[in-house]
Design a protein around this motif. Sequence first.
Motif, PDB file in Angstrom:
ATOM      1  N   VAL A 124       8.146  -0.428   8.112  1.00 18.52           N
ATOM      2  CA  VAL A 124       7.309   0.055   6.547  1.00 18.52           C
ATOM      3  C   VAL A 124       7.844   1.786   6.372  1.00 18.52           C
ATOM      4  O   VAL A 124       7.115   2.507   6.649  1.00 18.52           O
ATOM      5  CB  VAL A 124       6.531   0.047   6.622  1.00 18.52           C
ATOM      6  CG1 VAL A 124       5.550   0.210   4.643  1.00 18.52           C
ATOM      7  CG2 VAL A 124       6.291  -2.091   6.399  1.00 18.52           C
ATOM      8  N   THR A 125       8.792   2.248   5.664  1.00 21.89           N
ATOM      9  CA  THR A 125       8.974   3.731   5.232  1.00 21.89           C
ATOM     10  C   THR A 125       8.056   4.266   4.459  1.00 21.89           C
ATOM     11  O   THR A 125       7.497   3.823   3.874  1.00 21.89           O
ATOM     12  CB  THR A 125      10.685   4.242   4.238  1.00 21.89           C
ATOM     13  OG1 THR A 125      10.501   3.086   3.409  1.00 21.89           O
ATOM     14  CG2 THR A 125      11.905   2.806   5.323  1.00 21.89           C
ATOM     15  N   LEU A 165       0.749  -1.215  -0.247  1.00 22.62           N
ATOM     16  CA  LEU A 165       0.232  -0.312  -0.240  1.00 22.62           C
ATOM     17  C   LEU A 165       1.201   1.213   0.071  1.00 22.62           C
ATOM     18  O   LEU A 165       0.633   2.111  -0.912  1.00 22.62           O
ATOM     19  CB  LEU A 165      -0.909   0.199   0.878  1.00 22.62           C
ATOM     20  CG  LEU A 165      -2.014   1.385   1.652  1.00 22.62           C
ATOM     21  CD1 LEU A 165      -2.710   1.492   0.717  1.00 22.62           C
ATOM     22  CD2 LEU A 165      -2.511   1.650   3.205  1.00 22.62           C
ATOM     23  N   VAL A 166       1.891   1.508   0.582  1.00 25.23           N
ATOM     24  CA  VAL A 166       2.503   2.862   0.660  1.00 25.23           C
ATOM     25  C   VAL A 166       3.567   2.835  -0.347  1.00 25.23           C
ATOM     26  O   VAL A 166       3.902   4.128  -0.622  1.00 25.23           O
ATOM     27  CB  VAL A 166       3.600   1.745   2.251  1.00 25.23           C
ATOM     28  CG1 VAL A 166       4.090   3.349   2.396  1.00 25.23           C
ATOM     29  CG2 VAL A 166       2.768   2.449   3.873  1.00 25.23           C
ATOM     30  N   ARG A 167       3.725   1.352  -1.189  1.00 29.52           N
ATOM     31  CA  ARG A 167       4.396   2.013  -2.028  1.00 29.52           C
ATOM     32  C   ARG A 167       3.684   2.690  -3.425  1.00 29.52           C
ATOM     33  O   ARG A 167       4.564   3.294  -4.167  1.00 29.52           O
ATOM     34  CB  ARG A 167       5.357   0.336  -2.707  1.00 29.52           C
ATOM     35  CG  ARG A 167       5.886   0.264  -3.426  1.00 29.52           C
ATOM     36  CD  ARG A 167       6.659  -0.852  -4.385  1.00 29.52           C
ATOM     37  NE  ARG A 167       6.575  -1.939  -3.327  1.00 29.52           N
ATOM     38  CZ  ARG A 167       7.357  -3.129  -2.620  1.00 29.52           C
ATOM     39  NH1 ARG A 167       7.307  -3.800  -3.568  1.00 29.52           N
ATOM     40  NH2 ARG A 167       8.875  -3.488  -2.214  1.00 29.52           N
ATOM     41  N   LEU A 168       2.637   1.792  -3.179  1.00 26.65           N
ATOM     42  CA  LEU A 168       1.686   2.448  -4.040  1.00 26.65           C
ATOM     43  C   LEU A 168       1.497   4.409  -4.218  1.00 26.65           C
ATOM     44  O   LEU A 168       1.101   4.504  -4.747  1.00 26.65           O
ATOM     45  CB  LEU A 168      -0.088   1.147  -4.118  1.00 26.65           C
ATOM     46  CG  LEU A 168       0.586   0.295  -5.011  1.00 26.65           C
ATOM     47  CD1 LEU A 168      -0.879  -0.544  -4.921  1.00 26.65           C
ATOM     48  CD2 LEU A 168       0.289   0.582  -6.337  1.00 26.65           C
ATOM     49  N   ALA A 169       1.358   4.538  -2.876  1.00 31.49           N
ATOM     50  CA  ALA A 169       1.060   5.651  -2.315  1.00 31.49           C
ATOM     51  C   ALA A 169       2.248   6.999  -2.615  1.00 31.49           C
ATOM     52  O   ALA A 169       2.526   7.703  -3.282  1.00 31.49           O
ATOM     53  CB  ALA A 169       0.969   5.789  -0.652  1.00 31.49           C
ATOM     54  N   TYR A 170       3.634   5.692  -2.677  1.00 27.51           N
ATOM     55  CA  TYR A 170       4.984   6.409  -2.903  1.00 27.51           C
ATOM     56  C   TYR A 170       4.751   7.092  -4.109  1.00 27.51           C
ATOM     57  O   TYR A 170       5.191   8.005  -5.168  1.00 27.51           O
ATOM     58  CB  TYR A 170       6.249   5.988  -2.323  1.00 27.51           C
ATOM     59  CG  TYR A 170       7.355   6.492  -3.109  1.00 27.51           C
ATOM     60  CD1 TYR A 170       7.990   7.584  -2.105  1.00 27.51           C
ATOM     61  CD2 TYR A 170       8.201   5.974  -3.674  1.00 27.51           C
ATOM     62  CE1 TYR A 170       8.861   8.097  -2.765  1.00 27.51           C
ATOM     63  CE2 TYR A 170       9.274   6.078  -3.855  1.00 27.51           C
ATOM     64  CZ  TYR A 170      10.057   7.092  -3.344  1.00 27.51           C
ATOM     65  OH  TYR A 170      10.667   7.363  -3.574  1.00 27.51           O
ATOM     66  N   GLU A 171       4.395   5.928  -5.132  1.00 29.39           N
ATOM     67  CA  GLU A 171       4.523   5.839  -6.437  1.00 29.39           C
ATOM     68  C   GLU A 171       2.970   6.633  -6.933  1.00 29.39           C
ATOM     69  O   GLU A 171       3.394   7.362  -8.124  1.00 29.39           O
ATOM     70  CB  GLU A 171       3.955   4.523  -6.894  1.00 29.39           C
ATOM     71  CG  GLU A 171       5.366   3.943  -7.240  1.00 29.39           C
ATOM     72  CD  GLU A 171       5.984   4.088  -8.282  1.00 29.39           C
ATOM     73  OE1 GLU A 171       5.517   4.046  -9.378  1.00 29.39           O
ATOM     74  OE2 GLU A 171       7.181   4.304  -7.333  1.00 29.39           O
TER      75      GLU A 171
END
Length: 607
Positions: A272-273, A190-196
Amino acid sequence: MQVPTTGKTTTLKLYLKEKIVTIWHVIPKYSHVTSNLCAHCAPNTSCPINTEPASHILDRKTPFISYHTQTHSLCVTFFIKKKLLKNIYIFFINLPFIPTEFSPQTTIISSHHQHETMAPKLLMLTAICRLIVIVGLTLNPNDLHLIEPEIQLSINSTDIQSASSDFGKTVTQSPVAVLHPSSPTDITNLVRLAYEYGFAVSARGHGHSINGQATTANGVVVQMTRSLRSPGAPLPVPVVNEKLMYVDVWGISGQAFNYGPQISNVYEVDVVTGKGELVTCTEDQNSELFHSVLGGLGQFGIITRARIALEPSPQRVRWIRVLYSNFSSFTHDQEYLISLHGQPNSQKFDYVEGFVIVDEGLINNWRSSFFSPSNPVKISSVSSGGNVLYCLEITKNYYHHSDLEPVNQEVEALLKKLNYIPASVFTTDLPYVDFLDRVHTAELKLRSKGLWDVPHPWLNLFVPKSRIADFDQGVFKGILGNKTSGPILIYPMNKNKWDKEASVVTPNEDVFYLVALLRSALQNGEEALTLERLSDENRRILKFCEEQKIGVKQYLPHYTTQQEWMDHFGEKWPQIYKRKMEFDPRHILATGQRIFEPGFTSTMKSW
């Protein structure tokens, strides 16, 4: 034309500066689909995307720009290959345009054509495309399931409503969706998608924040409680190592003088950064991130696991309360008791707290059950004429098999050195677990009376020891009236028990006090207990501290401007800013804290 994909294309909306300017397709890799991909082209229009070989299109580094005769519009087509995801993204920008300098038969406009009228507009279009490629995209979280089907978000109205508020019940912000993670991988994805794609993510435990810190407008809330497990599966059992005295698990109290706050008792964390990276941190491994997340207000990562210190648990507690009418004597005794932190257990108490009594009524309060209702203790029965009393709360731990005589002697020796009101000693013995659970027991009683789910305009402050007497005069004996709807805690702590590398800030003195006004707003006809009145008193207290230069620091802080946050962190601000840029450069995490403005264009409401 065949384009290498793995299934059906999906049409989504792309948000650019809060306006929908394009339609785009998500094309999963490694399968075949034959179609006219340009959504704006009529079936017989010769748009390059529908005529060029797929290999040419996917390898292009500059956008195709074409003119559609039937729709009289420019179509700009370009690609972004997301390395972190499984898809190829084909983007179309379609803008109405009728170029009078070109004939209606013109179908392809070279991006190198230098016509003096068309060139600026083409340049602008190319710049927009380039900006999106470089800066990134902002995606409505509603569309996440189309990009990453494995992320199961809840849009259930009950989940949304629960995640829209917190214990304070003074701020409401509705997320787009709620994630109930079954593993740290769900949070990472989820956080990876938010970052993208640029949307906010806030982690929420039991929602005990006061001013909406765990909420997010138009983002996703990660519900950490009752999570990290599959539906219907039992809760995971913490890994306990009794030999090495630690526990794996997923504040501060009256023991902080001895052990420090919880964040000073952490050995290891998984985080999770804000870039979507799962990192294990210790004092020696990834130490900068380790110190960042301790007291970091959720700004640098989401903690999915923590390994914390343990000690053998006692079985019973001698719980003692003594009363003071003189504030100087009260603080002198508290400071003496916490100075014993280095002494053997037999020469110190295990727990030191206190609270202020301003209400003409029972000294007991919702936070604990102590005095018997059949034997009420009123201020008038022990006060020497003043309208404020102070209660020192202390405990001595022991075991079932212990000989109580040594316990009695240790308690008596310590009490002899204190200057409380004679004959105001109140004592009870109870199981240690019951002492730990006393707040929860009171919560259940208030819930049964409908007095728990009300606004809680709490105010928690760290006050320097050198100014605590001024705070007493201005607040306890000044701003506060003689009615209260919750406990007012006050107790000192030793600064050397706090990790100076952590993100939290405290007053710059060896000893400082926690003052916690844990009040509830009630609609019972008493104006002094309304939300408006209590909130106004909080503002007056903060204004008093500012004007008198008391030097307080908010615990569980709440500010509305970055300048206020800079003042709060003081000399730590450059470090906080540097850590934010390193671990959450797009400012997607914990936006409800209002420390950093989100670093992306979004549909989020302005605060």
